[in-house]
Design an enzyme around this catalytic site. Structure first.
Site, mmCIF file in Angstrom:
data_model
loop_
_atom_site.group_PDB
_atom_site.id
_atom_site.type_symbol
_atom_site.label_atom_id
_atom_site.label_comp_id
_atom_site.label_asym_id
_atom_site.label_seq_id
_atom_site.Cartn_x
_atom_site.Cartn_y
_atom_site.Cartn_z
ATOM 1 N N SER A 128 8.288 0.390 -3.916
ATOM 2 C CA SER A 128 7.798 1.307 -2.886
ATOM 3 C C SER A 128 7.596 2.705 -3.448
ATOM 4 C CB SER A 128 8.773 1.380 -1.710
ATOM 5 O OG SER A 128 8.324 2.316 -0.756
ATOM 6 N N HIS A 185 11.813 -2.345 4.794
ATOM 7 C CA HIS A 185 11.487 -0.950 4.462
ATOM 8 C C HIS A 185 10.141 -0.578 5.069
ATOM 9 C CE1 HIS A 185 9.050 1.857 2.086
ATOM 10 N NE2 HIS A 185 10.167 2.517 1.841
#
Length: 473
Positions: A128, A185
């Site tokens: 990420s 997430h």
């Protein structure tokens, strides 16, 4: 020979390769179209000396030091299956395939088993941070065998973002655990972004604020409890001028939001696990509704535009900004509580033993939802790993007690004036339901028994299945 191989030189793959090279690693690279490989090397500058361009997968396999770790950075789904299968034909037992794209964790679990039968380790690694993170330091969530991770751990630790000197990379569990954590997430990211958008909508439509004014507010908020990457870039976006028109850039952007699937996956998994993620669900729904631009225009003409002007209902400008800040903080707590509860349930259901404190720690830098807020979450889980809900432990309990009134006031005023607050409203509903000792499910159970004889439990006869006298009704 190269320390690691990488297949797929799209934006994320190219930047990961450059990141590795910059950290001193030799990287063999391959792309299906050789023109892209050539262009990548030509634009790599001084880092090109650590990059080995390969025109075939055979060349790639020969260029990497055995046992070979090879990162796959291609589109999720069938493309990964196809590329991994072909690549495996050029690898040997003991080599490692690493899917660092956005994969559905069910696919990753399947691939782990399939490649184990061929003597090849498979790691599912969530990355990420977007383009900038991949190039200069992402958050890395790995899933797979500890032995396989140990062989590439130093590389990923070195390229990952750092928080106070600590690497934001970790093995979070076996099989698909890494990609599952990345999925949640992204779900939390959806929720965060939607709540920010709803606060923006209240400022713009409810309070008549200009983008430059809002930019100043978000910039101020980034120095307080909401300090985060998303708040920071919101200030930057709202303060950006369109070079063509000279006006605020945000004012000329089409109001339809895209999505790549991870938000929907997080909602699906939450539902399958029976762990409510209502704020994420609302955020995913909001993106879908945003894509229905023509229908929304037609429906506004049909029903008439909502008044939207909140005016002085939230007090003077200074008071309104405090209330909006507190409302967003309360909503954020609910959204994160849901996301971490989903991960806890998955950990239990799949036998993963997810280290949720570590997850929070590796999200503190590099990733899109990085924020000061996560430092409190990490400390909380490190103190007590068996948390029922983040809402029920300090410092979050105290925060909620202090801010839920503002969330209620914002949702009420927005609803009265027709300003959509899907995510903030869902956060409020979740909080209210969670603190209701006696819910309305007694009626639901009676209804289920009436039409389907599903039975219910009486308060005065616990543990026994009872039925109502509906035939006599």
């Amino acid at each position: 020979m190269a320390d690691i191989g990488l297949v797929g030189l799209g934006v994320m793959g190219a930047n990961l390769a450059l990141n590795m090279a910059e950290k001193g690693y030799s990287v063999a690279v391959f792309n299906r179209t050789t023109e892209k490989t050539d262009a990548f090397i030509a634009n790599a500058g001084s880092l090109a000396e650590r990059l080995t361009p390969c025109k075939t997968l055979t060349e790639l396999a020969e260029a990497v030091e055995p046992p070979r770790p090879v990162v796959i950075m291609v589109k999720a789904g069938e493309a990964v299956d196809s590329q991994a299968d072909i690549l495996a034909g050029h690898l040997a037992q003991g080599d490692i395939l690493i899917d660092a794209g956005n994969a559905n964790f069910h696919d990753t679990r399947r691939r782990v088993k399939e490649f184990a039968d061929r003597g090849i380790d498979f790691l599912g690694v969530g990355v990420s941070g977007g383009e900038e993170g991949a190039r200069h330091g992402p958050s890395v969530m790995a899933g797979g065998k500890p032995e396989a991770w140990a062989r590439v751990e130093k590389i990923f630790n070195d390229i990952a973002a750092k928080f106070e000197g600590e690497s934001c990379a970790a093995l979070v569990g076996p099989e698909g655990a890494g990609h599952f954590v990345k999925t949640i997430h992204n779900g939390i990211e959806y929720a965060d972004m939607q709540m920010i958008a709803e606060i923006y909508g209240i400022m713009r439509d409810g309070l008549g604020m200009a983008p430059a004014e809002m930019a100043e507010v978000f910039d101020q908020w980034n120095n307080g409890p909401l300090k985060s990457y998303l708040i920071e870039i919101t200030a930057a976006v709202l303060g950006t001028t369109d070079p063509k028109t000279g006006g605020p850039l945000v004012d000329i952007i089409l109001d339809t939001a895209g999505q790549k699937g991870t938000g929907r996956w997080s909602v699906i998994e939450a539902q399958d696990l029976g762990s409510p993620a209502t704020v994420i669900e609302a955020a995913v729904a909001a993106r879908s509704l945003s894509s229905q631009k023509e229908q929304r225009v037609a429906d506004e003409a049909l029903f008439g535009a909502a008044p939207r002007k909140i005016g002085p209902a939230l007090g003077d400008r200074n008071s309104a900004m405090i209330i909006l800040e507190e409302a967003m903080l309360a909503g954020k707590i609910a959204a994160y509580a849901q996301g971490f509860a989903v991960m806890a349930k998955a950990s239990e259901s799949f036998g993963w033993d997810l280290p949720l404190g570590t997850v929070a720690k590796i999200w503190r830098a590099g990733c899109i939802i990085r924020s000061a807020f996560l430092d409190d979450i990490a400390s909380t889980y490190e103190a007590d790993g068996a948390i029922r809900s983040l809402m029920t432990v300090e410092p979050f309990t105290g925060m909620l007690k202090a801010t839920h009134g503002s969330l209620r006031r914002v949702c009420a005023e927005a609803s009265l004036k027709g300003v959509p607050v899907l995510a903030l409203g869902s956060a409020l509903g979740y909080f209210d339901f969670a603190r209701t000792a006696r819910s309305t499910a007694d009626l639901t159970q009676a209804q289920r028994d009436f039409f389907g004889a599903h039975g219910f439990e009486r308060l005065d006869e616990p543990g026994k299945v009872a039925h109502g006298p509906w035939s006599n009704a």
